[in-house]
Design an enzyme around this catalytic site. Structure first.
Site, PDB file in Angstrom:
ATOM      1  N   HIS A  97     -11.335   6.200  -3.082  1.00 19.53           N
ATOM      2  CA  HIS A  97     -10.269   5.936  -4.050  1.00 19.53           C
ATOM      3  C   HIS A  97     -10.715   5.237  -5.325  1.00 19.53           C
ATOM      4  CE1 HIS A  97      -7.484   5.860  -0.260  1.00 19.53           C
ATOM      5  NE2 HIS A  97      -8.039   7.052  -0.482  1.00 19.53           N
ATOM      6  N   HIS A 147     -14.413   0.488   3.122  1.00 14.68           N
ATOM      7  CA  HIS A 147     -13.602   1.231   2.150  1.00 14.68           C
ATOM      8  C   HIS A 147     -14.524   1.791   1.067  1.00 14.68           C
ATOM      9  CE1 HIS A 147     -10.396   2.739  -0.130  1.00 14.68           C
ATOM     10  NE2 HIS A 147      -9.556   1.720  -0.105  1.00 14.68           N
ATOM     11  N   PRO A 189      -4.740   2.495   6.727  1.00 10.30           N
ATOM     12  CA  PRO A 189      -4.704   1.221   5.996  1.00 10.30           C
ATOM     13  C   PRO A 189      -3.770   1.308   4.797  1.00 10.30           C
ATOM     14  CG  PRO A 189      -6.735   2.400   5.526  1.00 10.30           C
ATOM     15  CD  PRO A 189      -6.032   3.181   6.587  1.00 10.30           C
ATOM     16  N   TYR A 217     -12.826   2.631  -5.652  1.00 12.71           N
ATOM     17  CA  TYR A 217     -13.201   1.226  -5.553  1.00 12.71           C
ATOM     18  C   TYR A 217     -14.729   1.105  -5.553  1.00 12.71           C
ATOM     19  CZ  TYR A 217      -8.245   0.641  -4.761  1.00 12.71           C
ATOM     20  OH  TYR A 217      -6.890   0.669  -4.916  1.00 12.71           O
ATOM     21  N   THR A 232      -2.108  -1.324   1.767  1.00 15.30           N
ATOM     22  CA  THR A 232      -2.002  -2.636   1.135  1.00 15.30           C
ATOM     23  C   THR A 232      -0.543  -3.056   1.024  1.00 15.30           C
ATOM     24  OG1 THR A 232      -4.036  -2.308  -0.107  1.00 15.30           O
ATOM     25  CG2 THR A 232      -2.487  -3.927  -0.976  1.00 15.30           C
ATOM     26  N   ARG A 260     -14.697   5.100   5.132  1.00 14.29           N
ATOM     27  CA  ARG A 260     -13.610   5.851   4.492  1.00 14.29           C
ATOM     28  C   ARG A 260     -14.099   6.392   3.159  1.00 14.29           C
ATOM     29  NH1 ARG A 260      -7.215   4.865   2.902  1.00 14.29           N
ATOM     30  NH2 ARG A 260      -6.547   6.601   4.198  1.00 14.29           N
ATOM     31  N   GLN A 302     -10.290  -3.169   7.620  1.00 10.63           N
ATOM     32  CA  GLN A 302     -10.914  -2.412   6.533  1.00 10.63           C
ATOM     33  C   GLN A 302     -11.504  -3.413   5.545  1.00 10.63           C
ATOM     34  OE1 GLN A 302      -8.937  -0.474   3.064  1.00 10.63           O
ATOM     35  NE2 GLN A 302      -9.513   1.423   4.098  1.00 10.63           N
TER      36      GLN A 302
END
Length: 373
Positions: free
Chosen positions: A180, A177, A33, A182, A35, A230, A110
């Site tokens: 990272h 997701h 994935p 988030y 962005t 993920r 995702q």
């Protein structure tokens, strides 16, 4: 090994079918994935369908879409990132899935909530607050809103609704997701989760929010519909961050997720060849597979000679060999390898690797971020 033997080896290792839950993928290659912000108003158009279908036609076994915002006011931070709610956006996504299927591929959206990574006042809902488990940002920006139990329930419901919509629109599975830095990852990470209720405290409690999202999504879809989670150790802007410093701590995070209904773990690392813990050559995906018995997807600088962060600094990446990748996949350290920048630069990367045309692979430059290809 001569070039003919190397080509045969790559084909033999990477073209094996693999199961993700009840779904069989035709080979071991996935699109990671990434962005792109090519969906004005959050609606993916015909160009987005063409973009993904082209990679599917190029023998990528599984397409994982760019992050898509769930239906919660604080989920996003750009009105050009696609959303996974609303009739207009969902119609666009149905067309994307159909195009990928016509090209012979499989595709998962995702599902994403950025949490405290949101920029205050940013679209698509400028008035929405920045939210997180404790309102603590990853950087030195202003604190945000600590989520109430009602907020928690609303976000869980938004993920479940998006999962149901994905199955209804013809997708083959979903990816959550949880990496990272988030929102889901902000609950997992002690630095951003300072709660003193059932969603904070020790590792097990910090995993509850993620596990409840997984369980809600599992209830919202059919039993055979795959759910991928993920996860990462590193966070945006903090590459030394760790959720788990030992295999035992990693097991404490992953086990509740597996029990809640995760079919596969997508383990994000910056370099796939680096060992995750001292005393073993296994990378993060290798450890996840060993600890849970679930299928795993690995990722990180595949086929290129520098890592992804260099792309944001305008640096070109040359083509690199995949011998070590094949070594690891031959011994089933992990099940699938996700390709990112190399597939942006070269939509036929998978087909070229599977058919022994390594000498035709293209290098990556930042133009690949801003053109359709």
């Amino acid at each position: 090994m001569n070039s003919s033997s190397a080509a045969t080896r790559a084909h033999d290792v990477l073209s094996r079918p693999v199961a993700v839950g009840k779904l069989t993928l035709p080979n071991r290659l996935a699109m990671a994935p990434m962005t792109r912000q090519f969906s004005p108003g959050g609606v993916p158009g015909a160009d987005v369908a063409e973009y993904y279908a082209r990679r599917a036609a190029g023998d990528v076994g599984l397409i994982i879409t760019e992050g898509t915002y769930v239906d919660h006011a604080s989920a996003g931070t750009s009105d050009r990132v696609p959303r996974f709610h609303g009739d207009d956006a969902l119609a666009g996504w149905a067309a994307v899935a159909e195009a990928v299927h016509r090209a012979g591929g499989r595709i998962f959206p995702q599902l994403w909530h950025v949490g405290m990574a949101r920029t205050a006042g940013a679209p698509p809902v400028p008035e929405a607050p920045r939210v997180g488990p404790s309102g603590i940002p990853l950087d030195d920006s202003e604190p945000g809103h600590a989520m109430t139990l009602e907020d928690v329930d609303d976000v869980i419901a938004a993920f479940a609704s998006a999962a149901a919509a994905a199955e209804e629109r013809g997708f083959d599975g979903i990816e959550l997701h949880g990496a990272h830095g988030y929102l889901i990852d902000q609950f997992l990470w002690a630095h951003t989760n300072r709660r003193d209720d059932a969603y904070g405290g020790d590792l097990l409690s910090r995993t509850r929010f993620a596990a409840e999202i997984v369980a809600a999504c599992r209830r919202a879809v059919s039993p055979e519909f795959p759910i991928v989670f993920r996860m990462s150790q590193w966070k945006s802007g903090d590459y030394q961050a760790r959720l788990a410093t030992t295999p035992q701590e990693l097991e404490a995070v992953l086990t509740p997720l597996a029990e809640a209904g995760v079919d596969a773990f997508h383990c994000s690392t910056r370099r796939y060849w680096l060992p995750e813990f001292d005393g073993s050559d296994l990378n993060l995906a290798g450890w996840a597979r060993k600890l849970t018995g679930k299928a795993t997807i690995s990722v990180g600088s595949v086929g290129l000679d520098n890592e992804f962060i260099k792309a944001f600094q305008g640096e070109r990446a040359g083509v690199a060999g995949i011998d070590e990748l094949l070594d690891r996949m031959e011994r089933d350290e992990f099940d699938v390898i996700a390709i990112g920048r190399a597939l942006l630069a070269d939509p036929e990367w998978a087909a070229k690797v599977l058919t022994g045309r390594i000498d035709e692979l293209r290098p990556f430059d930042t133009q690949a971020f801003t053109t359709l290809h």
